[in-house]
Design a protein around this motif. Sequence first.
Motif, PDB file in Angstrom:
ATOM      1  N   ARG A 183      -9.800   6.382   8.064  1.00 15.36           N
ATOM      2  CA  ARG A 183      -8.896   6.705   9.170  1.00 15.36           C
ATOM      3  C   ARG A 183      -8.131   7.991   8.865  1.00 15.36           C
ATOM      4  NH1 ARG A 183      -7.306   1.699  11.879  1.00 15.36           N
ATOM      5  NH2 ARG A 183      -5.500   2.815  12.748  1.00 15.36           N
ATOM      6  N   PHE A 216      -1.572   7.042   8.171  1.00 17.52           N
ATOM      7  CA  PHE A 216      -1.452   6.001   7.139  1.00 17.52           C
ATOM      8  C   PHE A 216      -0.597   4.845   7.640  1.00 17.52           C
ATOM      9  CE2 PHE A 216       0.826   4.196   3.482  1.00 17.52           C
ATOM     10  CZ  PHE A 216      -0.251   3.758   2.722  1.00 17.52           C
ATOM     11  N   ALA A 270      -2.758   2.823   9.972  1.00 19.87           N
ATOM     12  CA  ALA A 270      -3.952   2.164   9.446  1.00 19.87           C
ATOM     13  C   ALA A 270      -3.631   1.149   8.354  1.00 19.87           C
ATOM     14  CB  ALA A 270      -4.918   3.220   8.891  1.00 19.87           C
ATOM     15  N   ALA A 271      -2.627   1.405   7.521  1.00 20.41           N
ATOM     16  CA  ALA A 271      -2.374   0.551   6.354  1.00 20.41           C
ATOM     17  C   ALA A 271      -2.118  -0.907   6.712  1.00 20.41           C
ATOM     18  CB  ALA A 271      -1.206   1.121   5.543  1.00 20.41           C
ATOM     19  N   VAL A 328      -8.900   2.455   5.322  1.00 23.37           N
ATOM     20  CA  VAL A 328      -7.682   3.247   5.515  1.00 23.37           C
ATOM     21  C   VAL A 328      -7.972   4.713   5.203  1.00 23.37           C
ATOM     22  CG1 VAL A 328      -5.300   3.587   4.781  1.00 23.37           C
ATOM     23  CG2 VAL A 328      -6.223   1.268   4.962  1.00 23.37           C
ATOM     24  N   GLU A 387      -6.015  -2.306   8.522  1.00 17.10           N
ATOM     25  CA  GLU A 387      -7.326  -2.328   7.873  1.00 17.10           C
ATOM     26  C   GLU A 387      -7.313  -3.250   6.657  1.00 17.10           C
ATOM     27  OE1 GLU A 387      -9.883  -1.058   9.103  1.00 17.10           O
ATOM     28  OE2 GLU A 387      -9.114   0.370  10.583  1.00 17.10           O
ATOM     29  N   ARG A 399       0.836  -1.195   0.000  1.00 13.98           N
ATOM     30  CA  ARG A 399       0.000   0.000   0.000  1.00 13.98           C
ATOM     31  C   ARG A 399       0.871   1.245   0.000  1.00 13.98           C
ATOM     32  NH1 ARG A 399      -4.728  -1.893   4.347  1.00 13.98           N
ATOM     33  NH2 ARG A 399      -5.989  -3.028   2.802  1.00 13.98           N
TER      34      ARG A 399
END
Length: 348
Positions: free
Chosen positions: A204, A188, A191-192, A201, A195, A164
């Motif tokens: 968030r 990021f 969350a990456a 993501v 999620e 990601r």
Amino acid sequence: MGPENRRLTVLTLLPFVMMATVTVADLAVGPAVVFLPLVSLGPAFAPLVGSWRRTACVGGIALLLCVGLGWYNDLLGTPRGLMSIASVLGVTGAGLLAVSMRQEREAELDSVRSIAEAAQRVLLKPVPRLAGRVRVAVCYMSAVAEARIGGDLYELVTSPYGVRVIVGDVQGKGLEAVETAAVVLGAFREAAPDEADLAAVGCRLERAVERQLGAEKFVTAILAEVGPEEVTFLNFGHPAPLLTRVDGTMTWPEPSSFALPLGLAAHGAAPPEPFRTEFRPGDQLLLYTDGVTEARDAEGRFYPLAERAHLLKGRDPETVLRALRQDLLQHVSGPLHDDAAMLMLRHR
């Protein structure tokens, strides 16, 4: 030789050129016109570069020239001759003080640069050259002189759901933009990996930006998730990426409907919907900020990224970005007016 080296060479030679010019003029014209006071121009320009020893050396040469020309013009015992010698000594003394102050400022600037480099390592971490199925390269250019970081951002995270990445552009410049970029990147990075859905993501990130930014402040961003043979995008009002196929064709993947940038969810617009496109071995994906496409030349023309397809056909992403960066700088013929970030992914 670059412009900075040429300027340094000119400043290094300038005191000696000035003293030589004054000496030749005085000897050519003779005692009728006295150039003696102009000898102090040498030590006046000496503090611009170099150490105090160099300034003292230039002052010593100027003093010898002043005495010699004073003797040649029969002015050594006159008030004009004595004042010229005093002028050289005074300017040399002032130059030594200026060198000391300049070196203190340079030491402070080196300290600030080291702090900026440390901040860059925290904020914009180096991306790995290999991540999952992709080779990666990144290029960042700040529009602020001597700056290492600015309002553009990028990051790559290897998660259980694929590689990601995010590329974004914070509204505004300066420390406030850097602080906002840190908030987005922190959200990021958290969350990456957690999620399962790319849209989650994005949610968030939206919540993190809403807590940080005031009214009418925003961040354009595009998120990408690389799968086995496809890539999923989530676009928050950011320029469309450039996808170069292995056969040389180029596409600009865009969503069916555009969403507002991060930070503008209060306006009631719908969040962005993920959209997918094929991403097969040999394909290359270029994510960038508008500092690239909106860079103007001397005549005000934007950088024609679509016409630079021949630069994007290389197999090594780092080589491709170096060539693209050089072409961009040649287009603007000078410093950029906005930060520019480019991140390239090649399916291997």
